[in-house]
Motif scaffolding. Structure first.
Motif: not given
Length: 992
Positions: A852, A958, A962
């Motif tokens: 992350k 992204t 995520h």
């Protein structure tokens, strides 16, 4: 075929015991390690002997200061260090001008009124503190710690100079021999102390805690006042002068202080003084001026010694008092009435007791010596305050021979059923009796008869059983499957419950196992000796022992028994005290016992033997000549024998030279017995203290060690079947393979690789993982191999967090380790199941956080801004343009590119400023000034215009795939606004 009754197999369940515990940061002095926290000490111990979700126990083998039964301090062996989960109250006990310690509420402290639980302590209570703490005196241990060679004189100089500077590794104050430590103290006190009145005062600053304890190595007790240490009291000042002293004008001041000071610490042990003087035949009047020390004024150490000398000489009028109490001599009774020996002209219970003591001279100097030792080695410090707080985490404890140790300079305090029957001290070896693998103990019927004696007559029948075979199974939740093996193997079980603590998680778990396997059981309600005021008579039957108890103790026992009976009722069982049970097939029998002192063990054994014989006789009848069946407890290599298996035989007879079939790693092993080794009775098969007996045959039920070729791949927990014919061999092979296949997992799904040392632990680890919804690709017994690593690698390519290996109690093969390092495959190995899973989960979390963080550092977040319409907020038109703006959705950062509503790029934000401060980020609602490189106000951008942060497709993917959990509502809105702008040129953005 001949049938006979075999000895029943008894499982002992639910008997976990644990110490009373302290918080992780409480400190202890360990001579070979130094001044360490209990958590640090735990981490130095590597050999795990017991672990589950709630606790972990490690073998320690260190020596630590403790107080023995004579009241003297000394070094004793600390065999185990515990770590136990605790959620609830903890008590912080702070002593006046001394240290404090935080413990669980039930942790006892030695006070002037005996041992008191932490939650019963009140300000003003006096708690024991040692006058001596023992450090290391072995030069070799010291040198192995410092790893530097110097002569003795050089070390003395080094410590003296360190004292002058006031700088030292505090562990050295306890690891170094006293001859060096005293040099440090000399240097330290020379540089920083003064003699003031009747005290030596030193500025200790951050060393106040270790220094106060280092002084105890020399019997110098000091008081803590802020950052200062104060040495006061006659014997402390004398010890200071003898060991440390001064070589300047302070020397004379110290001598004057010693001359002036009246005494040392006080000892408010009023009850002990009264007990002693009555024991030696004194009335209060006969104590004369010493009488005030019995209830109003606490004597100093010096005064206490005088009192003890006086009492020890004995009362000159003792014979006269005996004659008065016996009624042989008429005299004034007032004094004896005041002492509580006579009431209304008759002897009171105290009077009768003392008359017996005086007649038989049941007192001597040992009674006085105990108090002398206490005064020599302990001081009693008043409690300043007691605070209660909530705590959720691990607490720690030590197992010592004396059940006490010194933590933070304060004395703190902390056997199982089978041990009492064995009369051995396996408990010391096995961390309070908790066993990691199934053990077995054979108790011949002669031993049962010897312990139970006349109680056997209660059954009004001859006991035909040859003996009892106890399986002592692990008492904790993580090994349910291992314990279930014990449960299924057992004919009868003993469920041990702490009568004071009631049902624990392991109690409930044990009941479920017993219910599942329909195993009959009796309940041992342990630790009746902890009931307040309980009179202890070692090895006494309960029914005799209870007659010696007073009404309050009996009432408390009854109350606790009713609570247990109520709990069993909730679980669907009728229960009662064993001697009140009318029908043993319908009611659970509860036997109150003290495993520690042997009380009630006789009844428990008779009950087990009687119930087994009466209700299990048909089940216990075995075909003596039939082929043997058993279960492998453990596989181990023995010198001279090679690989052997420890087995419980529960049916038939096993002969030397028999062919047996046992469970192997991925096959059934067929082999021929080379030797049968039987442990002697009253010994445990896993750790016999005497040699084995070689035998030609073993008949059920028995624990036996089998030596045979090809056993290196045998699996603990698998069956052992004797197979006399080829047909029997094939049948046994099929049965065993079916059992192994239930536990060993092999799939092609995405999941972790699991390896363990035994079938039982593999089952337990797999179960824990499945409960946590962690998928398993492969579960097998054995070391981690190169094949395992390659399999994990293939998983890693698909799902990195599952591309790992978890190994319980196994090694990693050399080639596997090399490949794992080269291919970056993570291997977790350990011998604590929950810790292994915890480590894995923590790693997954860290990896996700790391990923992350990497993504966050690269990704651009969405943002929408509006330039203020007023020209006054245009601070510079170009190179770079500086304008006042408001962030209307999302966020902006320096370095992002801005676009207009038509998608045209206008420039890059170089900086963001709010008043005089440069910002790294501005979020929705913030009004800031931004510098835009490449834009000109009036040509590219205009006051009142809306601009958007330019995002790439990768940024959008992204963020949504995520980093969705890091996006706020305003970020989502900004992303949708930007997508609307970019969708005019690129259809990809329409999907957002």
């Amino acid at each position: 075929m001949t049938k006979r009754i075999r000895q029943p197999i008894i499982a002992v369940l639910g008997h976990v015991d644990h110490g009373k515990c302290l918080l992780p940061d409480e400190k202890v002095v360990v001579p070979s390690v130094g001044f360490v926290t209990l958590k640090e000490l735990f981490e130095t111990a590597s050999k795990v002997v017991e672990r589950d979700d709630e606790k972990e126990i490690r073998e320690l083998d260190e020596r630590i200061t403790s107080v023995n039964g004579d009241g003297k301090t000394g070094l004793v062996k600390a065999s185990y260090v515990w770590k136990v989960r605790h959620k609830g109250k903890v008590i912080r006990v702070k002593l006046k001008n001394w240290h404090g310690v935080t413990v669980t509420p039930e942790h006892p402290f030695l006070t002037t009124k005996g041992w008191k639980r932490a939650d019963q302590l009140r300000p003003g209570d006096y708690v024991a503190v040692p006058r001596f703490i023992h450090g290391n005196e072995d030069e070799k241990i010291f040198l192995s710690y410092v790893k530097v060679k110097k002569s003795g004189e050089e070390w003395k100089e080094y410590f003296y100079l360190a004292g002058r500077k006031g700088n030292i590794d505090v562990n050295l104050l306890f690891v170094a021999p006293k001859r060096y430590v005293v040099e440090f103290l000399r240097g330290y006190f020379e540089e920083r102390s003064e003699v003031k009145g009747e005290s030596v005062i030193v500025e200790a600053r951050e060393l106040v805690e270790p220094l106060s304890l280092a002084l105890l190595r020399f019997g110098i007790f000091s008081k803590i006042q802020g950052s200062k240490l104060i040495v006061t009291g006659k014997r402390n000042l004398e010890a200071f002068k003898d060991y440390i002293g001064f070589k300047d004008e302070r020397e004379k001041a110290l001598e004057e202080a010693i001359e002036k000071v009246k005494g040392s610490e006080v000892y408010p042990i009023f009850e002990e003084i009264r007990r002693l003087r009555l024991l030696f035949g004194f009335t209060r009047e006969e104590l004369g001026s010493y009488a005030k020390y019995e209830n109003s004024e606490a004597p100093t150490y010096e005064e206490l010694m005088e009192i003890l000398d006086f009492i020890e000489r004995g009362s000159p009028s003792l014979s006269k008092k005996i004659a008065i109490l016996e009624g042989k001599l008429k005299a004034e009774l007032r004094v004896l009435e005041e002492e509580g020996l006579i009431k209304d002209g008759k002897l009171t219970p105290l009077g009768r007791e003392l008359l017996e003591v005086w007649r038989n001279r049941e007192f001597d100097s040992k009674d006085v010596d105990y108090i002398r030792n206490i005064a020599e080695t302990l001081v009693f410090i008043p409690v300043e305050n007691v605070e209660e707080e909530e705590y959720d985490g691990y607490v720690y404890d030590l197992t010592t021979e004396t059940h006490n140790f010194i933590a933070n300079g304060i004395l703190v305090h902390n056997t199982t059923l089978l041990d009492r029957i064995r009369k051995t001290n396996v408990a010391a070896k096995e961390a309070g009796g908790i066993t990691q693998h199934i053990g077995a103990t054979e108790v011949p019927i002669e031993v049962v008869k010897k312990i139970a004696g006349p109680l056997i007559k209660l059954w009004k029948a001859e006991i035909k059983l040859p003996g009892l075979l106890f399986i002592d199974t692990p008492g904790h939740e993580a090994f349910t499957s291992l314990r279930a093996r014990g449960g299924s193997l057992a004919d009868l079980a003993v469920l041990v419950v702490d009568i004071n603590e009631g049902f624990q998680p392991q109690t409930i778990e044990s009941i479920e196992i017993l219910r599942k396997y329909r195993t009959p059981f009796v309940v041992a309600a342990n630790k009746i000796d902890r009931i307040k005021g309980w009179v202890i008579e070692e090895d006494e039957p309960f029914l005799m022992n209870i007659k010696k108890q007073d009404q309050r103790a009996v009432q408390e026992l009854e109350t606790k028994l009713w609570e247990l009976i109520g709990k069993f009722y909730e679980f669907g069982f009728q229960a009662n005290r064993f001697d009140r049970v009318q029908n043993f097939t319908r009611e659970l029998a509860i036997v109150p016992i003290s495993a520690k002192y042997g009380i009630g063990i006789a009844e428990l054994l008779v009950l087990i033997a009687g119930l087994s014989q009466r209700y299990l006789e048909e089940k216990l009848k075995i075909e003596v000549e039939g082929p043997a069946r058993g279960t492998i407890l453990e596989v181990r290599e023995e010198p001279g024998l090679g690989h052997t298996i420890d087995v419980i035989i529960y049916d038939g007879t096993l002969h030397k030279d028999d062919t047996i079939v046992v469970g192997g790693k991925d096959k059934a092993i067929v082999t021929k017995i080379r030797a049968l080794l039987k442990p002697k009775p009253l010994d445990e098969i896993r750790d016999p203290r005497f040699r084995f007996d070689y035998v030609d045959e073993v008949t059920a039920a028995a624990g036996v060690k089998i030596a045979a070729p090809g056993l290196e791949e045998a699996l603990a927990g698998s069956p052992v079947i004797a197979a006399p014919t080829p047909e029997d061999v094939e049948k046994a092979k099929q049965e065993i393979l079916e059992q192994i296949e239930r536990v060993v997992i092999s799939t092609d799904k995405v999941g972790v690789i699991v390896k363990a040392d035994t079938l039982g632990s593999l089952e337990a680890l797999s179960k824990e993982l499945q409960e946590k919804e962690i998928p398993i690709r492969k579960a097998d017994v054995g070391n981690v191999s190169k094949t395992d690593v390659m399999e994990a690698l293939s998983v890693k390519e698909e799902e990195p967090k599952y591309g790992v290996i978890l190994g319980f109690n196994v090694k990693v093969n050399e080639d596997a380790e090399e490949v794992a390092k080269a291919k970056d495959v993570k291997i977790f190995v350990g011998n604590v199941i929950y810790k292994l899973i915890e480590d894995y989960e923590e790693w997954v979390k860290e990896e996700e956080e790391k990923k992350k963080r990497e993504l966050l550092s690269k990704v651009t977040f969405p943002g929408v801004i509006r330039l203020y319409p007023d020209e006054r907020y245009v601070f510079r038109r170009s190179n770079p343009a500086i304008v006042g703006i408001e962030v209307i959705e999302g966020r902006i950062k320096p370095g992002v590119t801005l676009i207009k509503q038509n998608g045209q790029k206008v420039g890059v934000i170089r900086s963001i400023k709010s008043r005089d401060e440069f910002l790294q980020e501005a979020k929705k609602g913030q009004a800031v000034a931004i510098a835009i490189e490449g834009a000109i106000v009036g040509r590219h951008i205009h006051p009142g215009e809306t601009l958007y942060v330019d995002l790439s497709r990768d940024d959008a993917i992204t963020l949504l795939k995520h980093l969705r959990d890091t996006l706020e509502d305003t970020d989502i809105k900004a992303l949708k606004m930007i997508a609307k702008v970019k969708a005019k040129e690129d259809p990809f953005w329409r999907a957002i």
